[in-house]
Design a protein around this motif. Structure first.
Motif, PDB file in Angstrom:
ATOM      1  N   ILE A 148      26.022  82.943   6.788  1.00  8.68           N
ATOM      2  CA  ILE A 148      25.341  81.700   6.401  1.00  8.68           C
ATOM      3  C   ILE A 148      25.495  80.710   7.547  1.00  8.68           C
ATOM      4  N   LEU A 149      24.380  80.262   8.074  1.00  7.29           N
ATOM      5  CA  LEU A 149      24.384  79.355   9.215  1.00  7.29           C
ATOM      6  C   LEU A 149      24.652  77.921   8.779  1.00  7.29           C
ATOM      7  N   PRO A 150      25.276  77.130   9.647  1.00  7.35           N
ATOM      8  CA  PRO A 150      25.482  75.720   9.305  1.00  7.35           C
ATOM      9  C   PRO A 150      24.149  74.962   9.268  1.00  7.35           C
ATOM     10  N   ILE A 151      24.088  73.960   8.436  1.00  7.08           N
ATOM     11  CA  ILE A 151      22.885  73.128   8.324  1.00  7.08           C
ATOM     12  C   ILE A 151      22.695  72.361   9.625  1.00  7.08           C
ATOM     13  N   GLY A 152      21.447  72.286  10.091  1.00  2.36           N
ATOM     14  CA  GLY A 152      21.114  71.498  11.272  1.00  2.36           C
ATOM     15  C   GLY A 152      21.274  72.233  12.589  1.00  2.36           C
ATOM     16  N   LEU A 153      21.502  73.542  12.556  1.00  3.27           N
ATOM     17  CA  LEU A 153      21.639  74.328  13.778  1.00  3.27           C
ATOM     18  C   LEU A 153      20.256  74.562  14.381  1.00  3.27           C
ATOM     19  N   THR A 154      20.101  74.297  15.671  1.00  2.00           N
ATOM     20  CA  THR A 154      18.825  74.503  16.347  1.00  2.00           C
ATOM     21  C   THR A 154      18.725  75.945  16.822  1.00  2.00           C
ATOM     22  N   LEU A 155      17.634  76.602  16.441  1.00  2.00           N
ATOM     23  CA  LEU A 155      17.407  78.002  16.801  1.00  2.00           C
ATOM     24  C   LEU A 155      16.102  78.160  17.554  1.00  2.00           C
ATOM     25  N   THR A 156      16.089  79.062  18.510  1.00  2.00           N
ATOM     26  CA  THR A 156      14.878  79.416  19.231  1.00  2.00           C
ATOM     27  C   THR A 156      14.354  80.719  18.653  1.00  2.00           C
ATOM     28  N   ILE A 189      13.381  75.832  15.641  1.00  2.00           N
ATOM     29  CA  ILE A 189      13.522  75.393  14.252  1.00  2.00           C
ATOM     30  C   ILE A 189      14.939  74.890  14.032  1.00  2.00           C
ATOM     31  N   ILE A 190      15.154  74.223  12.931  1.00  2.00           N
ATOM     32  CA  ILE A 190      16.481  73.737  12.542  1.00  2.00           C
ATOM     33  C   ILE A 190      16.849  74.403  11.222  1.00  2.00           C
ATOM     34  N   SER A 191      18.050  74.980  11.169  1.00  2.00           N
ATOM     35  CA  SER A 191      18.475  75.703   9.972  1.00  2.00           C
ATOM     36  C   SER A 191      18.626  74.760   8.782  1.00  2.00           C
ATOM     37  N   GLN A 192      18.360  75.323   7.603  1.00  2.00           N
ATOM     38  CA  GLN A 192      18.458  74.588   6.349  1.00  2.00           C
ATOM     39  C   GLN A 192      19.665  75.100   5.569  1.00  2.00           C
ATOM     40  N   GLN A 193      19.945  74.474   4.463  1.00  2.00           N
ATOM     41  CA  GLN A 193      21.073  74.876   3.624  1.00  2.00           C
ATOM     42  C   GLN A 193      20.934  76.333   3.207  1.00  2.00           C
ATOM     43  N   ASN A 194      22.038  77.084   3.315  1.00  2.00           N
ATOM     44  CA  ASN A 194      22.129  78.493   2.932  1.00  2.00           C
ATOM     45  C   ASN A 194      21.226  79.421   3.736  1.00  2.00           C
ATOM     46  N   MET A 250      12.465  91.160  13.462  1.00  2.00           N
ATOM     47  CA  MET A 250      12.756  90.267  14.590  1.00  2.00           C
ATOM     48  C   MET A 250      14.201  89.773  14.613  1.00  2.00           C
ATOM     49  N   VAL A 251      15.050  90.222  13.704  1.00  2.00           N
ATOM     50  CA  VAL A 251      16.433  89.748  13.650  1.00  2.00           C
ATOM     51  C   VAL A 251      17.125  89.951  14.992  1.00  2.00           C
ATOM     52  N   GLU A 252      17.016  91.140  15.546  1.00  2.00           N
ATOM     53  CA  GLU A 252      17.677  91.438  16.817  1.00  2.00           C
ATOM     54  C   GLU A 252      17.154  90.548  17.942  1.00  2.00           C
ATOM     55  N   LYS A 253      15.841  90.317  17.993  1.00  2.00           N
ATOM     56  CA  LYS A 253      15.245  89.457  19.027  1.00  2.00           C
ATOM     57  C   LYS A 253      15.713  88.012  18.874  1.00  2.00           C
ATOM     58  N   VAL A 254      15.835  87.541  17.633  1.00  2.00           N
ATOM     59  CA  VAL A 254      16.319  86.177  17.388  1.00  2.00           C
ATOM     60  C   VAL A 254      17.769  86.048  17.838  1.00  2.00           C
ATOM     61  N   LEU A 255      18.581  87.051  17.549  1.00  2.00           N
ATOM     62  CA  LEU A 255      19.976  87.027  17.988  1.00  2.00           C
ATOM     63  C   LEU A 255      20.076  87.049  19.510  1.00  2.00           C
ATOM     64  N   GLU A 256      19.208  87.808  20.182  1.00  2.00           N
ATOM     65  CA  GLU A 256      19.186  87.842  21.646  1.00  2.00           C
ATOM     66  C   GLU A 256      18.763  86.488  22.225  1.00  2.00           C
ATOM     67  N   ALA A 257      17.843  85.817  21.564  1.00  2.00           N
ATOM     68  CA  ALA A 257      17.335  84.531  22.054  1.00  2.00           C
ATOM     69  C   ALA A 257      18.317  83.385  21.812  1.00  2.00           C
ATOM     70  N   ASN A 258      19.329  83.618  20.966  1.00  2.00           N
ATOM     71  CA  ASN A 258      20.302  82.579  20.616  1.00  2.00           C
ATOM     72  C   ASN A 258      21.721  83.118  20.807  1.00  2.00           C
ATOM     73  N   PRO A 259      22.224  83.138  22.048  1.00  2.00           N
ATOM     74  CA  PRO A 259      23.557  83.672  22.300  1.00  2.00           C
ATOM     75  C   PRO A 259      24.619  82.967  21.446  1.00  2.00           C
ATOM     76  N   GLY A 260      25.528  83.750  20.877  1.00  2.00           N
ATOM     77  CA  GLY A 260      26.600  83.204  20.055  1.00  2.00           C
ATOM     78  C   GLY A 260      26.225  82.994  18.603  1.00  2.00           C
ATOM     79  N   LEU A 261      24.985  83.241  18.245  1.00  2.00           N
ATOM     80  CA  LEU A 261      24.528  83.005  16.871  1.00  2.00           C
ATOM     81  C   LEU A 261      25.223  83.937  15.879  1.00  2.00           C
TER      82      LEU A 261
END
Length: 76
Positions: free
Chosen positions: A46-54, A8-13, A29-40
């Motif tokens: 608040i994530l930057p807009i347009g960041l690609t996440l697995t 997915i691609i992150s959206q505003q806010n 699933m927060v912990e699993k998402v963080l494990e799947a995306n090193p450095g996240l």
């Protein structure tokens, strides 16, 4: 597909919590998402807009949101 991931691609806010709630219906699933995306986690709350996440497949979740909930009866 069982066992597959989605991208997915992150959206505003967006935050990792908000993304997990939107896609999984909870925060287990927060912990699993963080494990799947090193450095996240280093990107801040608040994530930057347009960041690609697995995102891992929901069937890989074994957290409390997907676990069977036991109930206790106070009166019979």
């Amino acid at each position: 597909m069982p066992g597959s991931t989605i991208t997915i691609i992150s959206q505003q806010n967006d935050s990792v919590d908000a993304i997990c709630f939107r896609h999984y219906g909870g925060s287990s699933m927060v912990e699993k998402v963080l494990e799947a995306n090193p450095g996240l986690a280093a990107r801040g709350t608040i994530l930057p807009i347009g960041l690609t996440l697995t995102l891992p497949a929901p069937d890989q979740a074994k957290g409390p949101d997907r676990a069977e909930k036991k109930t206790i009866k106070l009166w019979d």
